[in-house]
Design a protein around this motif. Structure first.
Motif, short mmCIF file in Angstrom:
data_model
loop_
_atom_site.label_atom_id
_atom_site.label_comp_id
_atom_site.label_asym_id
_atom_site.label_seq_id
_atom_site.Cartn_x
_atom_site.Cartn_y
_atom_site.Cartn_z
N GLY A 258 2.12 -10.78 -8.05
CA GLY A 258 1.81 -9.93 -6.93
C GLY A 258 2.38 -8.70 -6.44
O GLY A 258 2.26 -8.34 -5.25
N THR A 259 3.38 -8.34 -7.23
CA THR A 259 4.05 -7.32 -6.97
C THR A 259 3.30 -5.87 -7.57
O THR A 259 2.96 -5.77 -8.50
N THR A 260 3.23 -4.75 -6.25
CA THR A 260 2.70 -3.72 -6.88
C THR A 260 3.66 -2.93 -7.81
O THR A 260 4.93 -2.86 -7.57
N MET B 276 0.92 -1.21 0.12
CA MET B 276 0.00 -0.13 -0.11
C MET B 276 0.88 1.38 0.05
O MET B 276 1.77 1.08 0.63
N ILE B 277 0.51 2.28 -0.88
CA ILE B 277 1.19 3.45 -0.89
C ILE B 277 0.08 4.53 -0.57
O ILE B 277 -0.68 4.48 -1.47
N LEU B 278 0.55 5.19 0.43
CA LEU B 278 -0.66 6.52 0.46
C LEU B 278 0.31 7.89 0.81
O LEU B 278 1.24 7.94 1.55
N LEU B 279 -0.34 8.71 0.00
CA LEU B 279 0.40 10.09 0.08
C LEU B 279 -0.88 11.07 0.45
O LEU B 279 -1.90 10.87 -0.26
N ASP B 280 -0.61 11.78 1.49
CA ASP B 280 -1.62 12.34 2.00
C ASP B 280 -1.32 14.10 2.03
O ASP B 280 -0.54 14.51 2.88
N ARG B 281 -1.92 14.64 1.11
CA ARG B 281 -1.65 16.10 1.05
C ARG B 281 -0.07 16.51 0.80
O ARG B 281 0.20 17.32 1.90
N VAL B 282 0.77 15.94 0.28
CA VAL B 282 1.95 16.17 0.11
C VAL B 282 2.45 17.34 -0.59
O VAL B 282 2.08 17.36 -1.94
N THR B 283 3.18 18.17 -0.16
CA THR B 283 3.84 19.39 -0.87
C THR B 283 5.29 19.21 -0.73
O THR B 283 5.94 19.02 0.32
N VAL B 284 5.99 19.66 -1.92
CA VAL B 284 7.29 19.78 -1.89
C VAL B 284 7.65 20.95 -2.31
O VAL B 284 7.36 21.35 -3.42
N ILE B 285 8.52 21.79 -1.61
CA ILE B 285 8.86 23.21 -2.11
C ILE B 285 10.24 23.31 -2.04
O ILE B 285 10.94 22.85 -0.78
N TYR B 286 11.19 23.40 -3.14
CA TYR B 286 12.68 23.59 -3.11
C TYR B 286 12.92 24.92 -2.58
O TYR B 286 12.23 25.66 -2.49
N PRO B 287 14.11 24.91 -2.17
CA PRO B 287 14.87 25.98 -1.34
C PRO B 287 14.74 27.22 -2.45
O PRO B 287 14.50 28.40 -2.08
N ILE C 62 -2.54 4.03 -3.25
CA ILE C 62 -2.56 2.64 -4.29
C ILE C 62 -2.61 1.56 -3.52
O ILE C 62 -1.77 1.29 -2.38
N GLN C 63 -3.29 0.56 -3.93
CA GLN C 63 -3.68 -0.55 -3.08
C GLN C 63 -2.43 -1.65 -3.59
O GLN C 63 -1.95 -1.63 -4.54
N PRO C 64 -2.30 -2.58 -2.58
CA PRO C 64 -1.28 -3.64 -2.74
C PRO C 64 -1.77 -4.73 -4.20
O PRO C 64 -2.73 -4.68 -4.36
N LYS C 65 -0.71 -4.96 -4.93
CA LYS C 65 -0.83 -5.99 -6.19
C LYS C 65 -1.71 -4.59 -7.36
O LYS C 65 -1.79 -5.59 -8.35
N GLU C 66 -1.69 -3.65 -7.20
CA GLU C 66 -2.10 -2.74 -8.09
C GLU C 66 -1.04 -2.53 -9.25
O GLU C 66 0.12 -2.53 -8.91
N PHE C 67 -1.44 -2.16 -10.51
CA PHE C 67 -0.53 -1.59 -11.40
C PHE C 67 -1.09 -0.18 -11.79
O PHE C 67 -2.25 0.01 -12.47
N VAL C 68 -0.34 0.75 -11.60
CA VAL C 68 -0.82 2.07 -11.73
C VAL C 68 0.13 2.79 -12.60
O VAL C 68 1.59 2.82 -12.57
N THR C 69 -0.29 3.56 -13.46
CA THR C 69 0.35 4.44 -14.44
C THR C 69 0.32 5.95 -13.90
O THR C 69 -0.84 6.25 -13.74
N ILE D 219 7.09 -3.73 -4.15
CA ILE D 219 6.61 -2.64 -4.61
C ILE D 219 7.80 -2.60 -5.63
O ILE D 219 8.97 -2.55 -5.46
N LEU D 220 7.21 -2.52 -7.07
CA LEU D 220 8.35 -2.08 -8.18
C LEU D 220 8.00 -0.77 -8.81
O LEU D 220 7.03 -0.46 -9.36
#
Lengths: 226, 304
Positions: A187-189, A1-12, A25-32, A158-159
Protein backbone atom coordinates in the motif's frame (compact mmCIF):
# COMPACT_ATOMS: atom_id res chain seq x y z
CA UNK A 1 -1.15 11.68 -3.73
CA UNK A 2 1.55 13.70 -5.40
CA UNK A 3 0.61 16.70 -7.48
CA UNK A 4 2.93 18.97 -9.42
CA UNK A 5 1.29 21.80 -11.25
CA UNK A 6 3.37 23.65 -13.86
CA UNK A 7 6.49 23.52 -11.76
CA UNK A 8 9.50 25.46 -12.96
CA UNK A 9 12.95 25.45 -11.40
CA UNK A 10 15.56 27.90 -12.60
CA UNK A 11 18.90 27.94 -10.83
CA UNK A 12 20.75 31.19 -10.09
CA UNK A 13 23.12 30.45 -12.99
CA UNK A 14 20.05 30.54 -15.30
CA UNK A 15 20.03 26.76 -15.84
CA UNK A 16 16.46 25.61 -16.34
CA UNK A 17 16.09 22.29 -14.49
CA UNK A 18 12.33 21.97 -14.84
CA UNK A 19 10.06 24.05 -17.02
CA UNK A 20 6.34 23.81 -16.43
CA UNK A 21 6.35 20.15 -15.39
CA UNK A 22 2.96 18.82 -14.28
CA UNK A 23 2.19 15.35 -13.01
CA UNK A 24 -0.28 13.61 -10.79
CA UNK A 25 0.44 10.39 -8.94
CA UNK A 26 -2.38 8.57 -7.17
CA UNK A 27 -2.01 6.89 -3.78
CA UNK A 28 -0.67 3.30 -3.97
CA UNK A 29 0.60 3.78 -7.50
CA UNK A 30 3.94 2.45 -8.72
CA UNK A 31 5.43 5.03 -11.04
CA UNK A 32 8.73 4.99 -12.88
CA UNK A 33 10.28 8.24 -13.96
CA UNK A 34 12.80 8.00 -16.76
CA UNK A 35 14.93 10.57 -18.48
CA UNK A 36 18.48 11.20 -19.62
CA UNK A 37 21.02 12.63 -17.22
CA UNK A 38 20.24 16.28 -16.63
CA UNK A 39 16.63 15.85 -17.72
CA UNK A 40 15.41 17.01 -14.32
CA UNK A 41 14.78 13.76 -12.43
CA UNK A 42 16.98 14.62 -9.48
CA UNK A 43 15.54 18.12 -9.26
CA UNK A 44 12.09 16.59 -9.17
CA UNK A 45 13.06 14.38 -6.24
CA UNK A 46 14.73 17.21 -4.35
CA UNK A 47 11.51 19.16 -4.77
CA UNK A 48 9.46 16.30 -3.33
CA UNK A 49 11.57 16.10 -0.16
CA UNK A 50 11.66 19.91 -0.06
CA UNK A 51 15.39 20.19 -0.30
CA UNK A 52 14.68 22.70 -3.01
CA UNK A 53 11.86 25.10 -3.71
CA UNK A 54 10.38 25.65 -7.18
CA UNK A 55 10.85 29.00 -8.86
CA UNK A 56 7.16 28.85 -9.76
CA UNK A 57 4.33 26.32 -9.73
CA UNK A 58 2.57 24.33 -7.06
CA UNK A 59 3.50 21.13 -5.25
CA UNK A 60 1.07 19.21 -3.05
CA UNK A 61 1.97 15.91 -1.40
CA UNK A 62 -0.67 14.14 0.64
CA UNK A 63 -2.64 17.05 1.99
CA UNK A 64 0.40 19.29 2.40
CA UNK A 65 0.78 22.33 0.22
CA UNK A 66 4.54 22.98 -0.02
CA UNK A 67 3.98 26.72 -0.30
CA UNK A 68 2.42 26.98 3.11
CA UNK A 69 4.47 24.52 5.13
CA UNK A 70 6.74 26.34 7.56
CA UNK A 71 10.39 25.55 7.95
CA UNK A 72 10.07 23.90 11.33
CA UNK A 73 7.71 21.31 9.86
CA UNK A 74 10.00 20.18 7.05
CA UNK A 75 11.55 17.43 9.23
CA UNK A 76 8.06 16.11 9.94
CA UNK A 77 7.26 16.15 6.24
CA UNK A 78 10.43 14.18 5.49
CA UNK A 79 9.46 11.57 8.02
CA UNK A 80 6.35 10.85 5.95
CA UNK A 81 8.35 10.33 2.77
CA UNK A 82 10.90 7.54 2.60
CA UNK A 83 13.83 8.16 0.27
CA UNK A 84 16.39 5.74 -1.14
CA UNK A 85 19.43 6.84 -3.13
CA UNK A 86 21.85 5.31 -5.58
CA UNK A 87 24.74 5.79 -3.13
CA UNK A 88 22.73 4.37 -0.18
CA UNK A 89 23.71 7.16 2.23
CA UNK A 90 24.25 4.85 5.18
CA UNK A 91 26.24 5.96 8.21
CA UNK A 92 29.46 3.95 8.03
CA UNK A 93 30.05 3.86 11.77
CA UNK A 94 26.65 2.38 12.53
CA UNK A 95 25.57 -1.23 12.00
CA UNK A 96 22.67 -2.20 9.73
CA UNK A 97 20.41 -2.35 12.77
CA UNK A 98 21.63 1.03 14.08
CA UNK A 99 21.25 2.69 10.68
CA UNK A 100 17.61 1.68 10.58
CA UNK A 101 17.05 2.54 14.23
CA UNK A 102 18.63 5.96 13.60
CA UNK A 103 15.66 7.06 11.48
CA UNK A 104 13.40 6.38 14.44
CA UNK A 105 15.74 7.92 17.00
CA UNK A 106 15.75 11.29 15.27
CA UNK A 107 11.96 11.31 15.34
CA UNK A 108 11.92 10.86 19.11
CA UNK A 109 10.47 7.32 19.05
CA UNK A 110 10.74 5.46 22.36
CA UNK A 111 13.59 2.95 22.64
CA UNK A 112 11.21 0.11 23.38
CA UNK A 113 9.25 0.85 20.19
CA UNK A 114 12.47 0.99 18.21
CA UNK A 115 13.46 -2.43 19.52
CA UNK A 116 10.15 -3.80 18.31
CA UNK A 117 10.01 -2.09 14.91
CA UNK A 118 13.55 -2.55 13.57
CA UNK A 119 13.78 -6.37 13.61
CA UNK A 120 10.40 -6.58 11.85
CA UNK A 121 11.48 -4.32 9.03
CA UNK A 122 14.87 -6.07 8.72
CA UNK A 123 13.00 -9.33 8.29
CA UNK A 124 10.84 -7.76 5.58
CA UNK A 125 13.90 -6.74 3.54
CA UNK A 126 15.66 -10.03 4.37
CA UNK A 127 18.52 -8.67 6.45
CA UNK A 128 17.86 -10.23 9.86
CA UNK A 129 21.11 -12.19 9.62
CA UNK A 130 23.18 -9.10 8.85
CA UNK A 131 21.69 -6.85 11.51
CA UNK A 132 24.95 -6.37 13.34
CA UNK A 133 27.22 -5.98 10.33
CA UNK A 134 28.65 -2.61 9.36
CA UNK A 135 27.98 -1.19 5.87
CA UNK A 136 31.53 -2.01 4.78
CA UNK A 137 30.92 -5.68 5.57
CA UNK A 138 27.89 -6.19 3.33
CA UNK A 139 27.22 -6.21 -0.43
CA UNK A 140 25.78 -3.36 -2.48
CA UNK A 141 22.40 -5.05 -2.67
CA UNK A 142 22.36 -5.50 1.08
CA UNK A 143 23.32 -1.86 1.57
CA UNK A 144 20.41 -0.79 -0.61
CA UNK A 145 18.06 -3.07 1.31
CA UNK A 146 19.30 -1.45 4.52
CA UNK A 147 18.52 1.95 3.04
CA UNK A 148 15.05 0.74 2.05
CA UNK A 149 14.52 -0.64 5.54
CA UNK A 150 15.51 2.73 6.97
CA UNK A 151 13.08 4.50 4.63
CA UNK A 152 10.25 2.10 5.47
CA UNK A 153 10.64 1.78 9.22
CA UNK A 154 8.52 4.85 9.82
CA UNK A 155 5.67 3.57 7.65
CA UNK A 156 5.83 6.33 5.05
CA UNK A 157 2.93 6.78 2.63
CA UNK A 158 5.38 7.43 -0.16
CA UNK A 159 8.70 5.80 -0.99
CA UNK A 160 10.97 7.60 -3.41
CA UNK A 161 13.75 5.52 -4.92
CA UNK A 162 16.29 7.61 -6.83
CA UNK A 163 18.20 5.25 -9.10
CA UNK A 164 18.33 2.58 -6.40
CA UNK A 165 19.88 0.04 -8.77
CA UNK A 166 22.47 2.38 -10.25
CA UNK A 167 25.35 0.78 -8.38
CA UNK A 168 24.12 -2.80 -8.42
CA UNK A 169 24.62 -5.83 -10.65
CA UNK A 170 21.54 -7.23 -12.50
CA UNK A 171 20.80 -9.92 -9.92
CA UNK A 172 20.88 -7.48 -7.00
CA UNK A 173 18.99 -4.90 -9.06
CA UNK A 174 16.11 -7.31 -9.56
CA UNK A 175 16.07 -8.17 -5.86
CA UNK A 176 15.65 -4.49 -5.07
CA UNK A 177 12.93 -3.97 -7.69
CA UNK A 178 11.04 -6.99 -6.36
CA UNK A 179 11.33 -5.58 -2.87
CA UNK A 180 9.90 -2.27 -4.09
CA UNK A 181 7.00 -4.10 -5.76
CA UNK A 182 6.34 -5.97 -2.54
CA UNK A 183 6.31 -2.70 -0.60
CA UNK A 184 3.93 -1.23 -3.19
CA UNK A 185 1.59 -4.22 -2.75
CA UNK A 186 1.45 -3.38 0.97
CA UNK A 187 0.00 0.00 0.00
CA UNK A 188 2.93 2.40 -0.22
CA UNK A 189 3.17 4.73 -3.19
CA UNK A 190 6.49 4.06 -4.95
CA UNK A 191 8.20 6.60 -7.18
CA UNK A 192 11.19 5.05 -8.93
CA UNK A 193 13.71 6.76 -11.15
CA UNK A 194 16.02 4.62 -13.19
CA UNK A 195 18.20 4.38 -16.28
CA UNK A 196 17.77 0.64 -16.55
CA UNK A 197 15.85 -0.11 -19.74
CA UNK A 198 15.29 -3.79 -18.94
CA UNK A 199 13.75 -3.01 -15.61
CA UNK A 200 11.40 -0.37 -16.99
CA UNK A 201 10.23 -2.59 -19.81
CA UNK A 202 9.72 -5.61 -17.59
CA UNK A 203 7.83 -3.73 -14.90
CA UNK A 204 4.81 -2.93 -17.11
CA UNK A 205 3.82 -0.07 -14.82
CA UNK A 206 3.18 3.60 -15.40
CA UNK A 207 6.17 5.40 -16.92
CA UNK A 208 6.66 9.16 -16.96
CA UNK A 209 9.35 10.37 -19.33
CA UNK A 210 11.09 13.65 -18.66
CA UNK A 211 13.20 15.47 -21.18
CA UNK A 212 14.79 18.90 -20.85
CA UNK A 213 12.71 19.73 -17.81
CA UNK A 214 9.38 18.81 -19.35
CA UNK A 215 7.09 15.81 -19.02
CA UNK A 216 7.11 14.52 -22.59
CA UNK A 217 5.35 11.20 -22.12
CA UNK A 218 3.09 9.66 -19.49
CA UNK A 219 1.86 6.12 -20.22
CA UNK A 220 -0.21 3.77 -18.08
CA UNK A 221 1.94 0.82 -19.12
CA UNK A 222 5.03 2.41 -20.43
CA UNK A 223 8.29 1.51 -22.05
CA UNK A 224 11.75 2.95 -21.82
CA UNK A 225 12.14 5.26 -24.76
CA UNK A 226 14.87 7.86 -24.76
CA UNK B 1 13.36 14.06 27.03
CA UNK B 2 14.35 11.01 25.01
CA UNK B 3 15.53 13.33 22.29
CA UNK B 4 17.54 15.43 24.73
CA UNK B 5 19.25 12.35 26.09
CA UNK B 6 20.06 11.12 22.58
CA UNK B 7 21.41 14.52 21.58
CA UNK B 8 23.52 14.63 24.74
CA UNK B 9 24.89 11.14 24.17
CA UNK B 10 25.77 11.88 20.60
CA UNK B 11 27.50 15.14 21.52
CA UNK B 12 29.48 13.38 24.23
CA UNK B 13 30.55 10.61 21.85
CA UNK B 14 31.60 13.08 19.16
CA UNK B 15 33.88 14.92 21.56
CA UNK B 16 35.95 11.80 21.97
CA UNK B 17 35.80 10.88 18.32
CA UNK B 18 38.25 13.56 17.23
CA UNK B 19 40.48 13.56 20.25
CA UNK B 20 43.26 15.74 18.83
CA UNK B 21 41.02 18.63 17.99
CA UNK B 22 39.33 18.25 21.32
CA UNK B 23 42.69 18.42 23.09
CA UNK B 24 43.58 21.76 21.55
CA UNK B 25 40.17 23.19 22.35
CA UNK B 26 40.31 21.91 25.91
CA UNK B 27 43.84 23.23 26.50
CA UNK B 28 43.06 26.74 25.31
CA UNK B 29 39.88 26.70 27.35
CA UNK B 30 41.83 25.75 30.49
CA UNK B 31 44.42 28.50 29.91
CA UNK B 32 41.74 31.09 29.27
CA UNK B 33 39.84 30.16 32.40
CA UNK B 34 43.02 30.24 34.48
CA UNK B 35 43.97 33.67 33.19
CA UNK B 36 40.50 35.02 33.80
CA UNK B 37 40.46 33.59 37.31
CA UNK B 38 43.92 34.95 38.04
CA UNK B 39 42.96 38.46 37.02
CA UNK B 40 39.62 38.34 38.78
CA UNK B 41 41.59 37.38 41.88
CA UNK B 42 44.15 40.16 41.36
CA UNK B 43 41.53 42.81 40.79
CA UNK B 44 39.66 41.72 43.89
CA UNK B 45 42.90 41.66 45.87
CA UNK B 46 44.08 45.13 44.85
CA UNK B 47 40.67 46.63 45.45
CA UNK B 48 40.32 45.09 48.90
CA UNK B 49 43.81 46.36 49.75
CA UNK B 50 42.81 49.80 48.56
CA UNK B 51 39.75 49.77 50.79
CA UNK B 52 41.83 48.65 53.73
CA UNK B 53 44.44 51.34 53.23
CA UNK B 54 41.79 53.99 52.81
CA UNK B 55 40.29 52.98 56.12
CA UNK B 56 43.68 52.98 57.82
CA UNK B 57 44.64 56.41 56.61
CA UNK B 58 41.84 58.34 58.25
CA UNK B 59 42.62 61.13 60.64
CA UNK B 60 43.70 60.58 64.25
CA UNK B 61 43.62 63.46 66.74
CA UNK B 62 45.95 62.99 69.70
CA UNK B 63 44.61 64.54 72.91
CA UNK B 64 46.66 66.22 75.59
CA UNK B 65 46.85 64.26 78.86
CA UNK B 66 45.58 67.34 80.69
CA UNK B 67 42.28 67.47 78.78
CA UNK B 68 39.12 66.97 80.80
CA UNK B 69 36.40 64.49 79.79
CA UNK B 70 33.91 67.32 79.02
CA UNK B 71 36.45 69.02 76.78
CA UNK B 72 37.05 65.79 74.89
CA UNK B 73 33.28 65.20 74.58
CA UNK B 74 32.78 68.74 73.30
CA UNK B 75 35.55 68.28 70.73
CA UNK B 76 34.12 64.93 69.65
CA UNK B 77 30.67 66.49 69.11
CA UNK B 78 32.15 69.43 67.23
CA UNK B 79 34.30 67.27 64.95
CA UNK B 80 31.31 65.11 64.10
CA UNK B 81 29.49 68.16 62.75
CA UNK B 82 32.35 68.89 60.36
CA UNK B 83 31.36 68.18 56.77
CA UNK B 84 33.19 65.21 55.27
CA UNK B 85 33.46 63.40 58.63
CA UNK B 86 31.51 60.18 58.98
CA UNK B 87 32.39 58.87 62.47
CA UNK B 88 34.45 59.96 65.46
CA UNK B 89 35.58 57.34 67.95
CA UNK B 90 37.23 58.01 71.30
CA UNK B 91 40.24 55.89 72.21
CA UNK B 92 41.37 56.30 75.85
CA UNK B 93 44.94 55.99 77.05
CA UNK B 94 44.13 52.54 78.38
CA UNK B 95 42.53 51.47 75.07
CA UNK B 96 45.62 52.65 73.25
CA UNK B 97 47.82 50.56 75.51
CA UNK B 98 45.63 47.50 75.02
CA UNK B 99 45.75 47.95 71.25
CA UNK B 100 49.51 48.12 71.30
CA UNK B 101 49.60 45.00 73.44
CA UNK B 102 47.42 43.05 71.03
CA UNK B 103 48.98 44.34 67.86
CA UNK B 104 51.96 42.04 67.68
CA UNK B 105 54.63 40.27 69.71
CA UNK B 106 56.87 43.29 69.70
CA UNK B 107 53.90 45.48 70.45
CA UNK B 108 53.10 43.56 73.61
CA UNK B 109 56.71 43.92 74.76
CA UNK B 110 56.54 47.65 74.11
CA UNK B 111 53.22 47.88 75.92
CA UNK B 112 54.74 46.16 78.92
CA UNK B 113 57.59 48.63 79.21
CA UNK B 114 55.22 51.50 78.45
CA UNK B 115 52.94 50.57 81.33
CA UNK B 116 55.98 50.38 83.61
CA UNK B 117 56.81 54.01 82.97
CA UNK B 118 53.17 55.05 83.48
CA UNK B 119 51.58 54.70 80.01
CA UNK B 120 52.95 57.53 77.87
CA UNK B 121 50.45 56.76 75.10
CA UNK B 122 48.05 59.63 74.44
CA UNK B 123 44.28 59.30 74.25
CA UNK B 124 42.90 60.05 70.80
CA UNK B 125 39.86 60.65 68.62
CA UNK B 126 39.79 58.56 65.46
CA UNK B 127 38.06 60.36 62.66
CA UNK B 128 36.75 58.55 59.61
CA UNK B 129 36.30 60.57 56.46
CA UNK B 130 33.85 60.15 53.63
CA UNK B 131 36.41 61.17 51.02
CA UNK B 132 40.10 60.71 51.65
CA UNK B 133 41.07 63.63 49.41
CA UNK B 134 39.68 66.12 51.94
CA UNK B 135 42.04 65.06 54.70
CA UNK B 136 44.22 68.21 54.59
CA UNK B 137 41.32 70.66 54.61
CA UNK B 138 39.48 68.83 57.36
CA UNK B 139 42.63 68.67 59.47
CA UNK B 140 42.96 72.43 59.13
CA UNK B 141 39.30 73.06 60.02
CA UNK B 142 39.51 70.90 63.13
CA UNK B 143 42.68 72.57 64.27
CA UNK B 144 40.88 75.90 63.92
CA UNK B 145 38.05 75.04 66.34
CA UNK B 146 38.30 76.57 69.82
CA UNK B 147 37.62 73.06 71.18
CA UNK B 148 40.67 71.94 69.22
CA UNK B 149 43.01 73.47 71.76
CA UNK B 150 43.35 70.11 73.56
CA UNK B 151 44.76 68.49 70.43
CA UNK B 152 48.52 68.04 70.76
CA UNK B 153 49.08 66.62 67.35
CA UNK B 154 47.21 64.93 64.47
CA UNK B 155 48.21 62.01 62.28
CA UNK B 156 48.16 64.41 59.36
CA UNK B 157 50.69 66.78 60.99
CA UNK B 158 53.07 64.01 61.91
CA UNK B 159 52.93 62.15 58.65
CA UNK B 160 56.11 62.63 56.79
CA UNK B 161 54.91 60.64 53.80
CA UNK B 162 52.39 61.93 51.33
CA UNK B 163 49.29 59.93 52.15
CA UNK B 164 47.37 61.21 49.24
CA UNK B 165 50.23 60.13 47.01
CA UNK B 166 50.16 56.62 48.48
CA UNK B 167 46.48 56.26 47.86
CA UNK B 168 46.80 57.63 44.36
CA UNK B 169 49.50 55.09 43.75
CA UNK B 170 47.29 52.25 44.88
CA UNK B 171 44.44 53.51 42.74
CA UNK B 172 46.83 53.64 39.80
CA UNK B 173 47.96 50.08 40.41
CA UNK B 174 44.38 48.95 40.80
CA UNK B 175 43.39 50.56 37.53
CA UNK B 176 46.40 49.10 35.76
CA UNK B 177 45.66 45.60 37.03
CA UNK B 178 42.03 45.95 35.99
CA UNK B 179 43.00 47.18 32.56
CA UNK B 180 45.73 44.61 31.89
CA UNK B 181 43.53 41.87 33.29
CA UNK B 182 40.61 42.96 31.18
CA UNK B 183 42.63 43.15 27.97
CA UNK B 184 44.45 39.84 28.52
CA UNK B 185 41.23 38.09 29.48
CA UNK B 186 39.52 39.47 26.40
CA UNK B 187 42.40 38.40 24.15
CA UNK B 188 42.39 34.86 25.48
CA UNK B 189 38.63 34.76 25.41
CA UNK B 190 38.72 35.60 21.72
CA UNK B 191 41.45 33.01 21.06
CA UNK B 192 39.44 30.37 22.88
CA UNK B 193 36.30 31.31 20.97
CA UNK B 194 38.15 31.13 17.66
CA UNK B 195 39.80 27.78 18.37
CA UNK B 196 36.59 26.17 19.53
CA UNK B 197 34.78 27.79 16.64
CA UNK B 198 37.26 26.15 14.27
CA UNK B 199 37.13 22.82 16.07
CA UNK B 200 33.38 22.71 15.73
CA UNK B 201 33.61 23.88 12.13
CA UNK B 202 35.95 20.98 11.38
CA UNK B 203 33.58 18.64 13.16
CA UNK B 204 30.72 19.94 11.03
CA UNK B 205 32.84 19.45 7.93
CA UNK B 206 33.91 15.90 8.76
CA UNK B 207 30.38 14.95 9.61
CA UNK B 208 28.67 16.69 6.69
CA UNK B 209 27.55 13.36 5.26
CA UNK B 210 26.08 12.34 8.56
CA UNK B 211 24.34 15.71 8.83
CA UNK B 212 22.91 15.30 5.33
CA UNK B 213 21.57 11.88 6.22
CA UNK B 214 20.11 13.15 9.46
CA UNK B 215 18.26 15.83 7.55
CA UNK B 216 17.05 13.28 4.99
CA UNK B 217 15.58 10.96 7.57
CA UNK B 218 13.78 13.89 9.13
CA UNK B 219 15.91 14.96 12.08
CA UNK B 220 14.76 18.28 13.50
CA UNK B 221 17.07 21.27 13.51
CA UNK B 222 17.90 20.79 17.16
CA UNK B 223 18.62 17.12 16.76
CA UNK B 224 21.33 18.08 14.27
CA UNK B 225 22.60 21.15 16.13
CA UNK B 226 22.35 19.86 19.67
CA UNK B 227 25.34 17.50 19.59
CA UNK B 228 27.63 20.32 18.45
CA UNK B 229 26.47 22.57 21.27
CA UNK B 230 27.02 19.73 23.72
CA UNK B 231 30.45 19.19 22.21
CA UNK B 232 31.37 22.86 22.70
CA UNK B 233 30.11 22.73 26.27
CA UNK B 234 32.20 19.62 26.91
CA UNK B 235 35.35 21.61 26.09
CA UNK B 236 34.17 24.06 28.72
CA UNK B 237 33.68 21.29 31.28
CA UNK B 238 37.04 19.64 30.56
CA UNK B 239 38.87 22.98 30.42
CA UNK B 240 37.29 24.06 33.71
CA UNK B 241 38.28 20.76 35.33
CA UNK B 242 41.90 21.25 34.30
CA UNK B 243 41.81 24.89 35.43
CA UNK B 244 40.38 23.94 38.81
CA UNK B 245 42.89 21.13 39.22
CA UNK B 246 45.71 23.59 38.51
CA UNK B 247 44.14 26.22 40.72
CA UNK B 248 44.05 24.15 43.92
CA UNK B 249 47.83 23.71 44.37
CA UNK B 250 48.51 27.11 42.82
CA UNK B 251 46.18 28.89 45.21
CA UNK B 252 47.93 27.25 48.15
CA UNK B 253 51.27 28.71 47.12
CA UNK B 254 49.76 32.11 46.41
CA UNK B 255 47.85 32.08 49.69
CA UNK B 256 51.01 31.44 51.62
CA UNK B 257 52.81 34.24 49.86
CA UNK B 258 49.98 36.69 50.39
CA UNK B 259 49.49 35.89 54.04
CA UNK B 260 53.18 35.97 54.88
CA UNK B 261 54.45 38.79 52.73
CA UNK B 262 51.49 41.03 52.21
CA UNK B 263 49.33 40.34 55.23
CA UNK B 264 46.32 39.91 52.95
CA UNK B 265 44.22 37.69 55.15
CA UNK B 266 40.91 39.19 54.08
CA UNK B 267 41.27 38.42 50.39
CA UNK B 268 42.57 34.93 51.00
CA UNK B 269 39.73 34.34 53.42
CA UNK B 270 37.20 35.46 50.87
CA UNK B 271 38.60 33.10 48.28
CA UNK B 272 38.87 30.06 50.48
CA UNK B 273 35.40 30.51 51.94
CA UNK B 274 33.88 30.90 48.48
CA UNK B 275 35.82 28.16 46.76
CA UNK B 276 32.69 26.30 45.72
CA UNK B 277 31.22 29.43 44.21
CA UNK B 278 34.44 30.18 42.34
CA UNK B 279 34.59 26.64 40.97
CA UNK B 280 31.01 26.90 39.83
CA UNK B 281 31.78 30.24 38.19
CA UNK B 282 34.75 28.72 36.34
CA UNK B 283 32.63 25.80 35.11
CA UNK B 284 29.79 28.14 34.18
CA UNK B 285 32.12 30.42 32.27
CA UNK B 286 33.74 27.47 30.46
CA UNK B 287 30.40 26.07 29.40
CA UNK B 288 29.20 29.47 28.22
CA UNK B 289 32.37 30.09 26.17
CA UNK B 290 32.19 26.59 24.65
CA UNK B 291 28.50 26.68 23.85
CA UNK B 292 28.71 30.21 22.47
CA UNK B 293 31.54 29.48 20.04
CA UNK B 294 29.82 26.27 19.01
CA UNK B 295 26.68 28.22 18.37
CA UNK B 296 28.60 30.72 16.23
CA UNK B 297 30.14 27.90 14.19
CA UNK B 298 26.78 26.23 13.69
CA UNK B 299 25.03 29.36 12.57
CA UNK B 300 27.82 30.12 10.11
CA UNK B 301 28.48 26.66 8.73
CA UNK B 302 25.53 24.39 9.37
CA UNK B 303 22.91 25.24 6.82
CA UNK B 304 19.71 23.47 7.71
Amino acid sequence: MILLDRVTVIYPNKTVALSGASLHIQPKEFVTIVGASGAGKSTLIRLLIKEEDPTSGKIIVGSIDYDTIDKANIPHLRRKIGVVFQDFKLLPNLTVYENVAFALEVSGVKSSDIKRAVPKILQLVGLSEKAHHYPTEISGGEKQRTAIARALVRNPKILIADEPTGNLDPKNSWDIIELLLKINRFGTTVVLTTHNKDIVNALKKRVITISRGRVVKDEKVGKYSI
Amino acid sequence: MITFWRVFKSGFRNTFRHAWLSTAATAIMAVTLLIMTFFAFSIYFVQSQLKEVQQKIDLTLFISDDAKDEEIKALQAKVLTTSGVTTVEFVSKLDALKRLENSSKEGSKLAKSASEIGNPLPASLEVKLAVIDDIGAINKTIRGYPEGAIITETSYDSSDDNRKGVIENIIRISNAVTRVGGVLSAVFLIIALLIIFNTVRMAIYTRREEIEIMKLVGATKWFVRGPFIIEGSMYGVFGATIAVMALVPLSRVINQFLVEKLNAGATVGYFSSNFMLIFLAIYGLGIIIGALSSWLAISRHLKL
